[in-house]
Structures are given as structure tokens and as C-alpha cells.
Design an enzyme around this catalytic site. Sequence first.
Site, PDB file in Angstrom:
ATOM      1  N   LEU A 278      13.456 -12.897  22.101  1.00 45.06           N
ATOM      2  CA  LEU A 278      14.129 -12.581  20.842  1.00 45.06           C
ATOM      3  C   LEU A 278      15.641 -12.664  21.067  1.00 45.06           C
ATOM      4  CD1 LEU A 278      12.228  -9.486  19.365  1.00 45.06           C
ATOM      5  CD2 LEU A 278      12.469 -11.726  18.292  1.00 45.06           C
ATOM      6  N   ASP A 279      16.367 -13.241  20.104  1.00 49.11           N
ATOM      7  CA  ASP A 279      17.821 -13.310  20.184  1.00 49.11           C
ATOM      8  C   ASP A 279      18.420 -11.905  20.151  1.00 49.11           C
ATOM      9  OD1 ASP A 279      17.789 -16.080  20.209  1.00 49.11           O
ATOM     10  OD2 ASP A 279      18.053 -16.260  18.035  1.00 49.11           O
ATOM     11  N   PRO A 280      19.639 -11.733  20.674  1.00 49.42           N
ATOM     12  CA  PRO A 280      20.292 -10.415  20.624  1.00 49.42           C
ATOM     13  C   PRO A 280      20.400  -9.841  19.213  1.00 49.42           C
ATOM     14  CG  PRO A 280      21.447 -11.844  22.151  1.00 49.42           C
ATOM     15  CD  PRO A 280      20.418 -12.701  21.465  1.00 49.42           C
TER      16      PRO A 280
ATOM     17  N   ARG B 294      16.488 -19.304  12.856  1.00 51.88           N
ATOM     18  CA  ARG B 294      17.871 -19.579  12.449  1.00 51.88           C
ATOM     19  C   ARG B 294      18.091 -21.070  12.190  1.00 51.88           C
ATOM     20  NH1 ARG B 294      20.490 -20.190  17.911  1.00 51.88           N
ATOM     21  NH2 ARG B 294      19.029 -19.262  19.384  1.00 51.88           N
TER      22      ARG B 294
END
Length: 307
Positions: A44-46, A180
Site C-alpha cells: 500500500l502507498d504511504p 492512482r
Amino acid sequence: MSRAVSELSGILLMDKPQGFTSHDVVAKLRGILHTKRIGHGGTLDPLATGVLPVFIGGATRAADFAAAQDKAYIAGFTLGYSTDTQDTTGQTLGSSGRSAARGAVEQALGRFAGAQRQLPPMYSAVKVDGRKLYELARKGREVERPARDITVHEIALLDFDEDAQKGTLRLVVSKGTYVRTLINDLGEALGTLAVMHSLVRTRAGAYTLDRCHTLEQVERAAQEETVRQLLLPVDGLFAAHPAVTLTDEGMARAARGAVVFPRMAADMPADEGALCRVYHRGAFVMLGQVRALEIGGLGLFVYKNFR
């Protein structure tokens, strides 16, 4: 350090906090649980929060299976500008004065459903020639990278504020899908630009957000020596596959990597290629696969050992 904590094995469902990388969460848990055998099942992205399955002890061998499962998300997006990371953590690349109506957004989403090819963003952990793309992106470099096959099983608009040009999507996507990037491409489809401003993973495979724990909860459980109560058994990851029970003779053969014959494996399916949850004396021991034997008939082979 207690002996109980040092011998933990199972799946710990974490609610990843915003601002942490998935690696950060694993590193934090490694310290809390005093174990080196630990990994996660799906980055998971930050910016993102939500379901992050963490695998401990012998369960680490199942992490790749979790990463390959479908994921569900709630994503927030803003139209009108773009960034180098395709989300609000990046540097602005451009802006657009063109706005979109809710009906146009709903119509544009239709073209993003189903199987498709997606070009991974430069700010990603995808490797090209052994280098992670984000390492190159931080040096201002952009390189050619192959598009990847993904599937968007569901995509729906939950809300859209035409004045603010902000909206929320619900998505169910396959492994390797960058939400995204979908949002970036949605902006292009609308004749404008777009960034993702929030992302919550609500489900990873069969694991849902309401079953997840915070770092604070795990730390408190470690102090109280009740962490084991938070762990899920690894065989739950394979609940969709049939269960097979080995005899003592079958277990002895499986333990040395030999084929297990049907008379040693109760309820073994008769379908070649079938994967099975394999148990011995009530304990989950491996994921097995039914394969054809050279002498004819079918046998059960070790597909992945979890002992």
C-alpha cells in the site's frame, strides 16, 4: 521476551496508518513481536490506509498468495491538476481549467471496467532491469516500462461534487492495479487532469477492514502476551479450496516430498490440477495439488508446504 511471542505463526490483519509504507508497518511489527520471519501480502502507498495482511513465522510462505488476490478500495479523486506521483503527495506537473459534470464522469468510468493493459507509474516498486522505478523517478529519470495485464472487476462513482470537482470511487481490482493510475487516466478521458487524494483498502481477498488491528492494539497485546489471539490461521487464506485429510502414511510421504496416493488422502478431488487444503491429525500442513501419475490415475503432490 516470552517464548510464546517468539514462536508466533499466523496472519495478522493490520489497518495501515496513513504516512507509513507497508515496509514501515512490517519493521514496526518486527520490533514489537521480536521476530525476523515476517512479511506483508500486498503493498500500500504511504497515502493509503486499510487492509494490510501481515504474515508471521511459517505463514510467510503464503504472502505471495495473498498479494495475488483481488483487492477492494474506496478512492477519492480531484480533477483539475496532475502530479508526478499521480496523487497529492507529489509535485504538481500541470493544471487544467476544464471541469466535468457528474454525468460525464459516470459515462467515462465505463471504459475502465474489465480486462485491460495498464502502464505502471514511475513512482512505483515495479522493477525494470533490476531497478525499482521509484528510485529512478527520484533522480528525475523516466524509462520505458511494459504495460501489465489487469482487471477492473467493479468501478462505481459514489459521489461527485461538481463545484469542488472532487469525487469518490468504489473499486474491486486485480493484482498489480494502480488505482492512482486509473484516476490519472480518468482525468485524461474527461479531457482534464486528475489526482488521487485518498485511498482506503477495504478488502484484500477474503479479509475485510473491520477485522483489522492498529499498531497500538498489537503493541498492547504484545505487552499483555495476548498477540496469539489476534492471529488468523494460514489455511483461512485458502478457504475456497477443498480440504483433504492425510493418513499417517500419507503424511510421511508428503513430509519427504513424495506423491500421496488417493487411498492415503481422504476426500481428494478427482479433478487434475485442483488445489487442496491438506491436513494431518487436525493440523494444516500444506497446499496440495492433484496431478496425473505416469502409471495412470491421480495423486496428490506438495504445492506449498507451510510447516
